[in-house]
Write a protein that holds these residues in place. Structure first.
Motif, mmCIF file in Angstrom:
data_model
loop_
_atom_site.group_PDB
_atom_site.id
_atom_site.type_symbol
_atom_site.label_atom_id
_atom_site.label_comp_id
_atom_site.label_asym_id
_atom_site.label_seq_id
_atom_site.Cartn_x
_atom_site.Cartn_y
_atom_site.Cartn_z
ATOM 1 N N VAL A 298 -65.931 29.924 -11.523
ATOM 2 C CA VAL A 298 -65.931 31.189 -12.269
ATOM 3 C C VAL A 298 -67.276 31.880 -12.098
ATOM 4 C CG1 VAL A 298 -65.944 32.137 -14.606
ATOM 5 C CG2 VAL A 298 -64.172 30.547 -13.941
ATOM 6 N N GLU A 299 -67.221 33.201 -11.902
ATOM 7 C CA GLU A 299 -68.447 33.998 -11.795
ATOM 8 C C GLU A 299 -68.353 35.208 -12.721
ATOM 9 O OE1 GLU A 299 -70.040 34.376 -7.543
ATOM 10 O OE2 GLU A 299 -67.943 33.770 -7.278
ATOM 11 N N LEU A 300 -69.507 35.674 -13.147
ATOM 12 C CA LEU A 300 -69.581 36.868 -14.002
ATOM 13 C C LEU A 300 -70.097 38.044 -13.176
ATOM 14 C CD1 LEU A 300 -69.647 38.280 -16.808
ATOM 15 C CD2 LEU A 300 -71.946 37.320 -17.112
ATOM 16 N N ARG A 301 -69.380 39.162 -13.236
ATOM 17 C CA ARG A 301 -69.828 40.388 -12.560
ATOM 18 C C ARG A 301 -70.255 41.406 -13.600
ATOM 19 N NH1 ARG A 301 -70.477 38.568 -8.561
ATOM 20 N NH2 ARG A 301 -69.053 37.986 -6.925
ATOM 21 N N LEU A 302 -71.379 42.062 -13.366
ATOM 22 C CA LEU A 302 -71.802 43.178 -14.219
ATOM 23 C C LEU A 302 -71.437 44.464 -13.485
ATOM 24 C CD1 LEU A 302 -73.304 40.966 -15.738
ATOM 25 C CD2 LEU A 302 -75.265 42.475 -15.903
ATOM 26 N N LEU A 303 -70.683 45.332 -14.135
ATOM 27 C CA LEU A 303 -70.228 46.566 -13.490
ATOM 28 C C LEU A 303 -70.937 47.752 -14.123
ATOM 29 C CD1 LEU A 303 -66.423 45.728 -13.883
ATOM 30 C CD2 LEU A 303 -67.846 45.223 -11.908
ATOM 31 N N PRO A 304 -71.734 48.500 -13.346
ATOM 32 C CA PRO A 304 -72.433 49.633 -13.946
ATOM 33 C C PRO A 304 -71.467 50.743 -14.338
ATOM 34 C CG PRO A 304 -72.982 49.402 -11.604
ATOM 35 C CD PRO A 304 -71.997 48.319 -11.928
ATOM 36 N N ILE A 305 -71.428 51.088 -15.616
ATOM 37 C CA ILE A 305 -70.530 52.165 -16.060
ATOM 38 C C ILE A 305 -71.190 53.123 -17.038
ATOM 39 C CG2 ILE A 305 -68.293 51.020 -15.753
ATOM 40 C CD1 ILE A 305 -68.715 50.723 -18.974
ATOM 41 N N ASP A 306 -72.269 52.639 -17.714
ATOM 42 C CA ASP A 306 -73.058 53.530 -18.551
ATOM 43 C C ASP A 306 -72.280 54.089 -19.746
ATOM 44 O OD1 ASP A 306 -75.359 54.714 -19.298
ATOM 45 O OD2 ASP A 306 -75.280 56.359 -17.874
ATOM 46 N N ALA A 307 -71.508 53.248 -20.429
ATOM 47 C CA ALA A 307 -70.758 53.779 -21.566
ATOM 48 C C ALA A 307 -70.489 52.701 -22.616
ATOM 49 C CB ALA A 307 -69.431 54.343 -21.083
ATOM 50 N N PRO A 308 -71.253 52.614 -23.649
ATOM 51 C CA PRO A 308 -72.471 53.371 -23.880
ATOM 52 C C PRO A 308 -73.683 52.652 -23.302
ATOM 53 C CG PRO A 308 -71.963 52.090 -25.828
ATOM 54 C CD PRO A 308 -70.898 51.789 -24.819
ATOM 55 N N TYR A 309 -73.584 51.376 -23.028
ATOM 56 C CA TYR A 309 -74.706 50.682 -22.397
ATOM 57 C C TYR A 309 -74.400 50.541 -20.927
ATOM 58 C CZ TYR A 309 -75.802 50.283 -27.181
ATOM 59 O OH TYR A 309 -76.055 50.607 -28.471
ATOM 60 N N LYS A 310 -75.380 50.080 -20.178
ATOM 61 C CA LYS A 310 -75.276 50.251 -18.735
ATOM 62 C C LYS A 310 -74.105 49.497 -18.107
ATOM 63 C CE LYS A 310 -77.756 50.594 -14.539
ATOM 64 N NZ LYS A 310 -79.070 50.380 -13.979
ATOM 65 N N TYR A 311 -73.808 48.291 -18.578
ATOM 66 C CA TYR A 311 -72.848 47.464 -17.856
ATOM 67 C C TYR A 311 -71.597 47.121 -18.662
ATOM 68 C CZ TYR A 311 -76.554 46.843 -14.474
ATOM 69 O OH TYR A 311 -77.528 47.079 -13.538
ATOM 70 N N ALA A 312 -70.479 47.036 -17.937
ATOM 71 C CA ALA A 312 -69.285 46.348 -18.438
ATOM 72 C C ALA A 312 -69.245 45.011 -17.696
ATOM 73 C CB ALA A 312 -68.047 47.168 -18.154
ATOM 74 N N PHE A 313 -68.324 44.143 -18.080
ATOM 75 C CA PHE A 313 -68.321 42.783 -17.539
ATOM 76 C C PHE A 313 -66.930 42.426 -17.037
ATOM 77 C CE2 PHE A 313 -71.212 43.219 -21.075
ATOM 78 C CZ PHE A 313 -72.394 42.670 -20.603
ATOM 79 N N GLN A 314 -66.922 41.564 -16.030
ATOM 80 C CA GLN A 314 -65.638 41.027 -15.589
ATOM 81 C C GLN A 314 -65.847 39.622 -15.030
ATOM 82 O OE1 GLN A 314 -63.382 43.347 -12.667
ATOM 83 N NE2 GLN A 314 -61.543 42.825 -13.827
ATOM 84 N N PHE A 315 -64.884 38.748 -15.297
ATOM 85 C CA PHE A 315 -64.948 37.393 -14.766
ATOM 86 C C PHE A 315 -64.071 37.314 -13.531
ATOM 87 C CE2 PHE A 315 -66.393 37.056 -19.042
ATOM 88 C CZ PHE A 315 -67.454 36.169 -18.935
ATOM 89 N N GLU A 316 -64.579 36.573 -12.532
ATOM 90 C CA GLU A 316 -63.858 36.415 -11.270
ATOM 91 C C GLU A 316 -63.774 34.946 -10.904
ATOM 92 O OE1 GLU A 316 -65.770 38.608 -8.180
ATOM 93 O OE2 GLU A 316 -65.183 40.541 -9.034
ATOM 94 N N SER A 317 -62.741 34.622 -10.128
ATOM 95 C CA SER A 317 -62.641 33.293 -9.551
ATOM 96 C C SER A 317 -62.192 33.454 -8.104
ATOM 97 C CB SER A 317 -61.635 32.452 -10.338
ATOM 98 O OG SER A 317 -61.569 31.157 -9.802
ATOM 99 N N GLU A 318 -62.964 32.891 -7.183
ATOM 100 C CA GLU A 318 -62.646 32.985 -5.741
ATOM 101 C C GLU A 318 -62.357 34.437 -5.346
ATOM 102 O OE1 GLU A 318 -63.083 30.249 -4.250
ATOM 103 O OE2 GLU A 318 -62.481 28.597 -5.554
#
Ligand SMILES: C[S@@+](CC[C@H](N)C(=O)[O-])C[C@H]1O[C@@H](n2cnc3c(N)ncnc32)[C@H](O)[C@@H]1O
Length: 328
Positions: A298-318
């Motif tokens: 499992v990995e964590l991705r930070l996605l820049p979206i700026d609403a209201p703080y800079k990042y949203a998050f998503q978990f990924e596998s392979e």
């Protein structure tokens, strides 16, 4: 409705259109009162500041009320730079500085750290103190600019917090205190309405209010926590993301992830959101979009979206998204 991709607004465009009010998100006194009332949090920051030999300049990143900068002044630092994007909180911090007799010792920069012209800060900083922690540790844009502040900290100077670890464990139990199977969400589902806001929500303060259950599950190895990300001011990139290989003694398939953290405020002052005395944060349970066979990477991705703080998050596998995008 529940397919990912159907909810993907362009938050960056919304913010660029001139509506910057998102940064007022933290301009709510109630939120800051909750932070000040959190005895565990205040006591640990206070204990960490007590370990320093005071003197010189402190920069408080995400100062809110200015409490951490003011505490540092109280302990003998001479000048505090308070960096705070919420205009309302910056105004209140100014009031508090004056009310406590530190009006002349405070410079307030009403901006997000990543927008501050660093020439406005001293070349030599004796202490950087910050409490821009979330239930996933990171996510405020201030983290991106912290390395440039860290470079300015003098020899013998300090950074609070100096390190932190984010842990994740696989689970097939929903640990969240409230969720789609309880309360109003369950009622709405029973009348045939699909409401997927829980699955798309990043609760900055966490969502598992019964910390004892999580601690017991870790002790009896029902949850096996693995490090997923860390920050350390001695790392050039400050933040490092790991690939966590998750497994479980309790289930062959994970339907959710349990996350918690520990930060180091001083060599012998640590703080974790598993601690019952800490009331600003709780562990975070994240439901998965489909069951994932264990063991799984499992990995964590930070996605820049700026609403209201800079990042949203998503978990990924392979390389595959296993959670929805989690928005603040
Ligand atoms: C959890 S509060 C902490 C407030 C205060 N330091 C305390 O300890 O009570 C985080 C603060 O960081 C501010 N903030 C959010 N994003 C920021 C950014 N990119 N740069 C600087 N401050 C930020 C928020 O407006 C909020 O006041």
């Amino acid at each position: 409705m529940s397919e990912e991709g159907e909810f993907a607004p362009n938050f960056a465009e919304i913010c660029a259109s001139g509506n910057r009010s998102s940064l007022e998100e933290y301009g709510r006194f109630q939120q800051h009162l909750v932070l000040l009332e959190d005895r565990g949090r205040v006591a640990r920051y206070n204990a960490a500041l007590d370990q320093l030999s005071p003197g010189g300049v402190v920069v408080d990143v995400g100062s809110g009320t200015g409490v951490l900068g003011l505490l540092a002044l109280k302990k003998g630092f001479e000048h505090a730079f308070l960096i705070e994007p919420s205009r309302k909180m910056a105004a209140y911090a100014r009031h508090l500085a004056h009310a406590n007799g530190y009006g002349e010792c405070v410079t307030i920069l009403e901006q997000a750290l990543e927008h501050v012209d660093l020439d406005r800060l001293p070349a030599q900083i004796d202490l950087v103190v910050s409490e821009t922690l979330s239930s996933l540790l990171f996510g405020f844009g201030s983290w991106d600019s912290l390395p440039s502040l860290v470079q300015r900290v003098t020899r013998g100077g300090h950074i609070i917090p100096s390190a932190g670890r984010l842990y994740v464990a696989a689970t097939s139990s929903s640990f969240a205190t409230r969720g789609p199977d309880s309360d109003g969400l369950a009622l709405l589902r029973s009348v045939g309405l699909q409401m997927d806001l829980f699955e798309r929500t990043f609760r900055s303060g966490g969502n598992v209010y019964d910390k004892a259950t999580v601690i017991r599950a870790i002790q009896d190895r029902t949850l096996i926590p693995i490090e997923l990300a860390r920050f350390d001011v001695t790392l050039p990139e400050l933040i490092r993301f790991d690939r966590a290989v998750l497994d479980s003694t309790a289930t062959a398939y994970a339907t959710g992830l349990m996350l918690f953290w520990e930060v180091e405020l001083a060599p012998d002052v640590k703080m974790t959101n598993l601690d019952p005395v800490v009331t600003s944060w709780y562990p975070l349970y994240v439901p998965l979009r489909r069951p994932v066979q264990l063991p799984a990477v499992v990995e964590l991705r930070l996605l820049p979206i700026d609403a209201p703080y800079k990042y949203a998050f998503q978990f990924e596998s392979e390389g595959e998204a296993i959670s929805h995008v989690l928005y603040w």
